[in-house]
Design a protein around this motif. Structure first.
Motif, PDB file in Angstrom:
ATOM      1  N   GLY A 344       0.771  -1.238   0.000  1.00 26.55           N
ATOM      2  CA  GLY A 344       0.000   0.000   0.000  1.00 26.55           C
ATOM      3  C   GLY A 344       0.797   1.279   0.000  1.00 26.55           C
ATOM      4  O   GLY A 344       0.217   2.361  -0.158  1.00 26.55           O
ATOM      5  N   ALA A 366       0.146  -1.811  -7.972  1.00 25.70           N
ATOM      6  CA  ALA A 366      -1.283  -1.621  -8.197  1.00 25.70           C
ATOM      7  C   ALA A 366      -1.550  -0.124  -8.228  1.00 25.70           C
ATOM      8  O   ALA A 366      -0.683   0.687  -7.881  1.00 25.70           O
ATOM      9  CB  ALA A 366      -2.104  -2.292  -7.092  1.00 25.70           C
ATOM     10  N   ASN A 368      -4.036   2.721  -6.650  1.00 24.84           N
ATOM     11  CA  ASN A 368      -4.990   2.961  -5.563  1.00 24.84           C
ATOM     12  C   ASN A 368      -5.231   4.460  -5.458  1.00 24.84           C
ATOM     13  O   ASN A 368      -4.310   5.219  -5.152  1.00 24.84           O
ATOM     14  CB  ASN A 368      -4.448   2.406  -4.242  1.00 24.84           C
ATOM     15  CG  ASN A 368      -5.457   2.493  -3.106  1.00 24.84           C
ATOM     16  OD1 ASN A 368      -6.603   2.895  -3.307  1.00 24.84           O
ATOM     17  ND2 ASN A 368      -5.039   2.113  -1.917  1.00 24.84           N
ATOM     18  N   GLY A 369      -6.456   4.880  -5.754  1.00 25.63           N
ATOM     19  CA  GLY A 369      -6.779   6.300  -5.702  1.00 25.63           C
ATOM     20  C   GLY A 369      -5.965   7.124  -6.677  1.00 25.63           C
ATOM     21  O   GLY A 369      -5.639   8.282  -6.405  1.00 25.63           O
ATOM     22  N   ASN A 375       2.278  -3.605  -4.097  1.00 22.95           N
ATOM     23  CA  ASN A 375       1.228  -4.614  -3.940  1.00 22.95           C
ATOM     24  C   ASN A 375       1.821  -6.025  -3.920  1.00 22.95           C
ATOM     25  O   ASN A 375       1.195  -6.978  -4.357  1.00 22.95           O
ATOM     26  CB  ASN A 375       0.203  -4.482  -5.071  1.00 22.95           C
ATOM     27  CG  ASN A 375      -1.039  -5.302  -4.819  1.00 22.95           C
ATOM     28  OD1 ASN A 375      -1.563  -5.310  -3.717  1.00 22.95           O
ATOM     29  ND2 ASN A 375      -1.525  -6.003  -5.832  1.00 22.95           N
TER      30      ASN A 375
END
Length: 425
Positions: A344, A366, A368-369, A375
């Motif tokens: 994260g 990944a 995210n937002g 990840n």
């Protein structure tokens, strides 16, 4: 051509990058892919463990070739299920993938066909394995028989380490992969990775590399899936390549054909180069990761042409050309790897770090937002070419230092053996 690439790691990003450059390509899909692969291919939501769903996707999208990146689907038989439906695939059958899926199978094949490898024993219970290890002593190598994501091998320098590794296998730490173990003689020498493209009959040499398995500088700490690599491996001289083909690869191809499982795909021989010549440590039945990244940077030819030749049994009429440059890749991993990695954390500056002979291949990333985040364990592969390994190393680390990711770490000595050789000469 319309191609489906299966996988989501740094190896698959490198394959996607190279396939995408082919004039033969019409459309490239990747399942499940990652954000880096998404720059080269159309990512598709597809459960690759559901072989019927993969077949259905191939039919609906008129896929001409499926390229399978990781070992898991191959050992599970995805190539068989695709071929049964008339879909062309690059990768070995389930029976041939036992070369990676079962270390015991490979050791028995070596014994039968006189392939040089470490002395070994196979055990399916802790008591007999323990008795063997206590009798033999350390150093000794303990291997879970099945697939363990690159973490099922312990090079035990003490008896206590060996016994702890046995207990880890038999207490379920590696799941079904550890239900049987292979205990091997400790080999002395220099490791190298040697690759061949195979079509069931012909094995075509496809480059050399040297991986760095230990997590820490100076080859210290636990084994990982690989913290970096360079190509070509200087220890793999033309003479050593010739011996590896004659003594290891060709008997393997013959043996697999005679057992009714001719090998097609990538045969990846992990070697120990000793004073007496090459010995097989293990086989993998797919491109190495991170070795694939440096091979793709050096490959001069159209990868898709080569994959087609392997899938169609035409490698006897094929050759491979390489760029003169060396290539080196450094793995950026998430804090906690090879244990439980922290996921994260935000990664910045990746795109700015690429260019001028530098490619950043995504492994465990990944979105995210709207932000790129870690990840997985191995997260980025910072890969560079240079006229020497030292130059490629310098470029790779300069690019890596432009990436803003405080929660990541890497080894700072990838390629140290080759650089020392270059400086000595």
């Amino acid at each position: 051509m319309r191609v489906l690439l299966i996988g989501s790691g740094g190896r698959e990003h490198a394959l996607a990058w190279k396939i995408a450059a082919s004039p033969l390509l019409t459309r490239l899909y990747a399942a499940p892919g990652n954000p880096g692969i998404g720059h080269e291919a159309e990512l598709v939501r597809l459960d690759t463990a559901d072989h019927a769903a993969v077949v259905r996707f191939c039919r609906e999208n008129e896929i001409d070739l499926v390229v399978v990146g990781p070992e898991g689907p191959l050992v599970a038989g995805i190539a068989d299920d695709l071929r049964a439906e008339g879909i062309r695939v690059f990768g070995p059958s389930k029976a041939a993938a036992r070369l990676e899926g079962s270390k015991g199978f490979t050791k028995d094949l070596c014994a039968k066909y006189g392939i040089p490898t470490a002395a070994y024993g196979r055990f399916d219970d802790l008591a007999s394995a323990r008795a063997h290890v206590e009798k033999t002593g350390a150093p000794i190598v303990i291997k879970a028989d099945g697939l363990a994501a690159g973490k099922g091998v312990t090079v035990a320098m003490t008896l206590d380490q060996a016994l702890a590794a046995l207990e880890a296998c038999f207490d379920g730490s590696f799941g079904q992969a550890g239900a049987e173990v292979v205990v091997e003689e400790f080999l002395v020498g220099e490791e190298a990775s040697f690759f061949c493209l195979c079509d069931g009959t012909t094995a075509l040499p496809f480059g050399t590399a040297q991986d760095h398995k230990r997590v820490g500088d100076g080859d210290t700490g636990p084994n990982t899936g690989g913290m970096g690599a360079y190509s070509p491996a200087s220890v793999m001289t033309p003479e050593m390549i010739d011996r590896t083909m004659r003594e290891i690869v060709e008997p393997t191809m013959r043996g697999m054909a005679e057992t009714g499982a001719p090998f097609s795909g990538v045969l990846f021989a992990g070697l120990m180069i000793s004073e007496k010549g090459p010995k097989l440590i293990e086989y993998n039945t797919r491109f190495g990761d991170p070795e694939c990244q440096v091979l793709m940077m050096r490959l001069k030819d159209d990868l898709l042409v080569l994959l087609n030749a392997a899938a169609d049994g035409q490698l006897a009429h094929t050759s491979v050309r390489w760029r003169d440059e060396a290539a080196l890749t450094v793995v950026m991993a998430a804090r906690g790897y090879p244990g439980t990695p922290e996921k994260g954390s935000v990664i910045r500056g990746v795109e700015a770090a690429a260019g001028d002979g530098v490619e950043i291949f995504h492994a465990g990333t990944a979105i995210n937002g709207g932000a790129l985040v870690a990840n997985g364990g191995r997260v980025l592969n910072v890969t560079a070419t240079g006229s020497t390994v030292a130059e490629a190393q310098k470029k790779a680390y300069a690019a890596l230092d432009r990436i803003d990711w405080p929660q990541g770490f890497c080894r700072r000595d990838i390629g140290w053996l080759a650089v020392a050789r270059e400086q000595a000469n």
